[in-house]
Design an enzyme around this catalytic site. Structure first.
Site, mmCIF file in Angstrom:
data_model
loop_
_atom_site.group_PDB
_atom_site.id
_atom_site.type_symbol
_atom_site.label_atom_id
_atom_site.label_comp_id
_atom_site.label_asym_id
_atom_site.label_seq_id
_atom_site.Cartn_x
_atom_site.Cartn_y
_atom_site.Cartn_z
ATOM 1 N N GLY A 98 1.021 -1.232 0.016
ATOM 2 C CA GLY A 98 0.158 0.027 -0.109
ATOM 3 C C GLY A 98 0.947 1.050 -0.101
ATOM 4 O O GLY A 98 0.593 2.067 0.765
ATOM 5 N N TYR A 285 -16.561 5.202 13.966
ATOM 6 C CA TYR A 285 -15.188 4.564 13.405
ATOM 7 C C TYR A 285 -14.813 3.626 14.771
ATOM 8 O O TYR A 285 -15.106 2.669 14.452
ATOM 9 C CB TYR A 285 -14.134 5.906 13.740
#
Length: 445
Positions: A98, A285
């Site tokens: 990533g 979250y």
């Protein structure tokens, strides 16, 4: 010497046919001298593929990217790292999964230009095709490779689905051939979906609450409009999908593949990134579907840590601060929170972006030479400045008062927008965005 004459001098000595960034005109003295090295084949003349590239924003993503702007953004981060100096005792060979945007890109830059490490990046980005620009991550990664090579550093990349066994095999084969072993593996993947390499089933993540719906202020960044947003609770399938995409199974698969191939050096370190944030973001979250994914990531870290004992290695999770990234822009509530946070931290002189965060993680934590500063859950915390009580009190005070009439006064939304467009190579000084640029850019390796 201005940048343009310097570029012209470099171009006069370029080897014909070298690959690199085709370009547009730059104003003199717009960037550091080192920016010239990012563009070893910087065509001042236009090509048949040239086009004017402007930002096209749809929702929380910009669907266009500017190759020269992305290169300039990468170079700004390189300059930032070089200005702070080399990190002693840093890694030598680094794999970043990533590696093309956000914290992953900054990790690669700090590894290369802060530690003089060889870097291998894995990502899944879109090349230019059918008269459409490539993705920002593609341009970022090409620019990084060119800059690294110009500085005498090894840098190679693989573009493909990092969740797949095929890309893992290609990566391990190249690492074995070129580097032998790696001593740092960083997992920084933010993807909306994952196809499981063993079952072939595709899972999708969902940004939802658990159990009950949640209503809060939200900023529509397209319309610059604060509205009330209701986030609905996730179904069981959505919870499962989010854990599959955002949990730690793939990280563990990467480490298992590297162990099996004998590619992890003695004392290897592996790190994954997470976000915790303040209580106002927790319903969607930390206590939502993403939070369950992150819990799985923490459990995976403990398993990975056990599997590295024979190598004297360690697995860590670093809790980083909220920053403007392609991933964070998609989260409910977060864009408004970050807009206010930018204002508060800037006024206190403690604002940090991805590059400052990762440099601090490396220099003050992972490679400081001392014991690591872990919290009670074993996490590295470089979100300490964001979560400082005075910062959060300032954010809370503004959050309670903010509305559409005072958005510009009580937040730094203008800076948020600048940060967002910069992710895609737009809004950088010295670049003429009204001139044609060739969107087709090749990797040098």
């Amino acid at each position: 010497m201005g940048l343009l004459p310097l570029l012209q001098g470099i171009l006069a000595h370029q080897i014909a046919g070298a690959k690199g960034f085709p370009g547009t005109r730059l104003g003199q003295d717009s960037f550091s001298v080192e920016f010239a090295q990012v563009l070893p084949n910087f065509h001042l003349n236009q090509t048949e593929n040239s086009m004017i590239i402007k930002p096209k924003v749809r929702g929380f993503v910009c669907v266009t990217a500017h190759p020269i702007g992305c290169a300039a953004n990468v170079q700004e981060q390189i300059d930032c790292v070089k200005a702070q100096g080399l990190i002693s005792g840093g890694p030598k060979n680094v794999l970043i999964i990533g590696a093309s945007t956000g914290y992953g890109l900054s990790t690669r830059i700090v590894s290369a230009f802060g530690c003089r490490a060889s870097t291998f990046g894995v990502f899944y980005e879109r090349p230019a095709e059918n008269d459409k620009p490539a993705s920002a991550g593609w341009y970022n990664s090409v620019a990084l490779e060119i800059a690294a090579h110009a500085d005498g550093l090894y840098a190679k990349s693989i573009n493909g689905d990092g969740f797949s066994d095929e890309i893992k095999k290609q990566t391990t084969d190249l690492i074995e051939k070129d580097l032998g072993q790696v001593d740092l593996v960083v997992y920084s993947v933010a993807a909306p979906r994952r196809t499981h390499p063993k079952t072939g089933q595709t899972f999708r993540s969902a940004l939802k609450t658990i159990g009950n719906s949640y209503r809060a202020k939200n900023l529509d960044t397209d319309k610059k409009l604060i509205t009330d947003l209701t986030v609905e609770p996730a179904t069981e399938d959505e919870i499962t999908g989010t854990i599959q995409v955002m949990g730690g199974e793939d990280w563990q698969m990467w480490i298992d593949a590297l162990i099996k191939a004998g590619l992890l050096a003695q004392g290897v370190i592996t790190v994954a990134y997470t976000y915790i944030g303040p209580e106002m973001t927790w319903p969607v979250y930390k206590n939502g579907t993403i939070g369950l994914g992150k819990e799985h990531l923490e459990k995976s870290a403990r398993k990975i840590n056990d599997s590295l004992k024979n190598l004297g290695g360690s697995a860590y999770i670093s809790a980083n601060k909220a920053v403007v990234t392609q991933a964070s822009s998609a989260l409910p509530i977060v864009p408004l929170y970050i807009s206010i946070l930018l204002k508060v931290m800037k006024e206190k002189g403690i604002e940090e972006g991805c590059i400052e965060q990762i440099y601090r993680l490396f220099k003050m934590n992972l490679f400081s030479g001392g014991s690591l500063d872990l919290d009670e859950n074993g996490l590295l915390r470089i979100d300490d400045l964001e979560l400082r009580p005075d910062v959060q009190q300032g954010v809370t005070d503004l959050w309670e008062r903010i509305n559409n009439d005072n958005l510009d006064e009580l937040s730094d939304f203008a800076n948020y927008q600048q940060h967002f467009l910069k992710l895609f190579g737009f809004g950088l000084n010295g670049i003429n965005y009204d001139e044609d640029v060739d969107p087709e850019v090749d990797f040098p390796s």
